[in-house]
Design a protein around this motif. Structure first.
Motif, PDB file in Angstrom:
ATOM      1  N   ILE A 110       0.845  -1.199   0.000  1.00  0.00           N
ATOM      2  CA  ILE A 110       0.000   0.000   0.000  1.00  0.00           C
ATOM      3  C   ILE A 110       0.880   1.248   0.000  1.00  0.00           C
ATOM      4  O   ILE A 110       0.652   2.200  -0.753  1.00  0.00           O
TER       5      ILE A 110
ATOM      6  N   ASP B  33      -0.075   3.050  -3.421  1.00  0.00           N
ATOM      7  CA  ASP B  33      -1.392   3.684  -3.287  1.00  0.00           C
ATOM      8  C   ASP B  33      -1.382   5.186  -3.534  1.00  0.00           C
ATOM      9  O   ASP B  33      -2.439   5.783  -3.726  1.00  0.00           O
TER      10      ASP B  33
ATOM     11  N   THR C 223     -10.327   7.192  -7.501  1.00  0.00           N
ATOM     12  CA  THR C 223      -9.432   6.032  -7.508  1.00  0.00           C
ATOM     13  C   THR C 223      -9.104   5.725  -8.963  1.00  0.00           C
ATOM     14  O   THR C 223      -9.900   6.002  -9.864  1.00  0.00           O
TER      15      THR C 223
ATOM     16  N   ALA D 290      -7.955  -2.074  -5.009  1.00  0.00           N
ATOM     17  CA  ALA D 290      -7.037  -2.626  -4.008  1.00  0.00           C
ATOM     18  C   ALA D 290      -6.668  -4.067  -4.343  1.00  0.00           C
ATOM     19  O   ALA D 290      -5.532  -4.502  -4.126  1.00  0.00           O
TER      20      ALA D 290
ATOM     21  N   GLU E 193      -2.895  -4.823  -3.248  1.00  0.00           N
ATOM     22  CA  GLU E 193      -2.812  -4.184  -1.929  1.00  0.00           C
ATOM     23  C   GLU E 193      -3.580  -4.981  -0.876  1.00  0.00           C
ATOM     24  O   GLU E 193      -3.375  -4.791   0.318  1.00  0.00           O
TER      25      GLU E 193
END
Length: 491
Positions: A34, A38, A142, A162, A167
């Motif tokens: 992450i 991310d 996102t 994710a 992630e």
């Protein structure tokens, strides 16, 4: 050393249970992932590093003490920010709940904790789950790990992204008009909408109460089934919860993975094979249907004539229920409060709070729903939409007298570029064209990857009768076994 973030939930749980790796090692690997990607994907709104590591240590302590662990113990999971989490921020992607830390867990989160899963944090979403692209989050969009310039679907794009970005191996979404299945389709992951009432809505921040359904997201069908089994089942705190056991979806997924669909009859929805879908999407769908036929399934066409009215009916029913549910966000009881300087009336404070706290799509749907429910228009709009809902339910009932499950593409098109449809709400709403009928009916449906179009994932949707969730898992696992899973490009 094996990259722990690339493993399935089943593989991770096996390694933790055997002691070959620890839950802390698994969790730290995902937290590191992450941290590494991310900032580009923006799948998470909040990462609960301390809470995740504490939960992982508890699993390791239980294993060391000789306790028997559940099938998903030690497996990290990401949770859509629509579910309340005690002491962890729950914003529903909105400024009106920015920083709110609930005093209780939703039933879904309770069950995740009881099963020994490790909650990594809360994922990004369209504000109050209203959207089809995760561009309507108050905290920014996102991005799709397949192409960072494209949308990851919505409203649960964070939960799907994710998974695709490695992630998290598991995530939780909610599906009101397709918000689990549609993100799954465009990110090349698996997303399942359970039967309405088969998973608890207690602690789910409501958008449309007769449609909202929390459900599992994963990279494989078996992982999704295992997660479904953990979170499903009756909850006395939810008045719409079905007092019955969840069908054995795990056994169904394992059976489907053998690749034998002999005796299974599948119906192609005629209304979903004409105009409206991209040629590449239809080509991938037809190839997948042929693959199922080679496994022994009988494929026939089934007409559901009222499905063409699902989109307009949905956009009267859902906004009407949204208008009612969001009335509680008034700046008085909790959340954002604007303009309370002692010189304004309560009505002015409420108006200023809602103006500042809600985004454009939420305001659009509140106004539409309020109008549809207003005196003189209720019967003409909301009442008529409910009648159409009954006709759609009859179509499903009739279809399931002929076939075991219905199949269609999940979405009419692959992931589109960020910003390309926000100016035209109707074009955005079309993303859920094939998923909405199931929500109006209340039955289960799943999206599983079936190939690529222009290098982007295509989803294959399987719809089953209410409380026959196991049927969709069997077919989905068989398809996955036949065509394989999809691997996104490296970030």
């Amino acid at each position: 050393m094996t990259d722990l973030t690339k493993l399935t939930a089943v593989e991770i749980a096996g390694l933790v249970a055997s002691g070959e790796t620890s839950a802390v090692e698994v969790t730290q690997a995902h937290l590191d992932r992450i941290g590494a990607v991310d900032d580009r994907v923006h799948a998470f709104l909040h990462v609960d590093t301390e809470g995740a590591l504490a939960a992982a240590r508890a699993v390791d302590e239980r294993r060391a003490a000789g306790e028997e662990l559940g099938p998903l113990a030690g497996v990290p999971v990401a949770v859509k920010d629509v579910l309340t989490t005690k002491g962890v921020p729950t914003t529903v992607g909105s400024k009106i709940l920015e920083g709110w830390r609930p005093p209780y867990d939703s039933t879904i989160v309770e069950r995740l904790r009881d099963a020994g899963t490790v909650m990594l944090g809360k994922t990004n979403m369209d504000e109050f789950a209203m959207g089809s692209s995760t561009e309507y989050s108050a905290y920014g969009p996102t991005r799709n790990p397949w192409d960072l310039e494209r949308i990851p679907g919505g409203s649960g794009g964070g939960s799907a992204a994710a998974l695709a970005a490695y992630e998290a191996p598991l995530s939780i979404g909610s599906d009101t008009g397709g918000s689990i299945r549609q993100p799954g389709a465009v990110t090349g992951t698996v997303g399942a909408k359970p039967t309405y009432g088969g998973t608890s809505r207690y602690g789910l921040v409501a958008f449309s109460s007769s449609l909202d359904t929390p459900g599992p997201c994963a990279r494989t069908v078996l992982d999704a089934a295992l997660l479904h089994q953990v979170i499903g089942g009756h909850d006395p705190r939810d008045s719409t919860s079905i007092p019955a056991q969840v069908p054995d979806v795990v056994a169904a997924a394992r059976r489907g993975a053998t690749g034998d669909l002999t005796g299974v009859k599948l119906g192609v929805v005629t209304e979903f094979t004409g105009e409206g879908a991209e040629p590449g999407v239809m080509a991938a769908f037809r190839d997948a249907a042929e693959a199922l036929a080679k496994l022994g399934a009988e494929i026939v066409e089934v007409s559901c004539p009222n499905f063409k009215y699902a989109l307009p009916a949905y956009y009267l029913i859902a906004p009407s229920e949204c208008s009612s549910n969001l009335a509680r966000f008034d700046g008085v009881r909790f959340g954002l409060r604007v303009g309370d300087d002692g010189n304004r009336s309560l009505e002015e404070v409420m108006s200023l709070t809602r103006e500042a706290g809600f985004g454009p799509e939420v305001k659009r749907r509140i106004m539409l729903g309020t109008y549809a429910l207003s005196s003189g228009y209720y019967d003409a709009y909301y009442g008529q939409a409910q009648k159409v809902r009954t006709l759609i339910t009859r179509d499903f009932t009739s279809a399931f007298e002929q076939v075991d499950a219905l199949i269609s593409p999940t979405t009419p098109f692959v992931a589109f570029p960020i910003g390309s449809r926000t100016a035209d709400p109707y074009q955005m709403y079309l993303a859920d064209l094939f998923t909405i009928p199931t929500n109006l009916y209340g039955g289960p449906a799943i999206s599983v990857p079936c190939g690529l179009s222009d290098g982007l994932p295509v989803g294959f949707q399987i719809m089953a009768p209410t409380m026959a969730d196991d049927r969709m898992y069997r077919v989905a696992a068989a398809l996955e076994n036949a065509v394989g899973t999809l691997t996104p490009p490296a970030l």
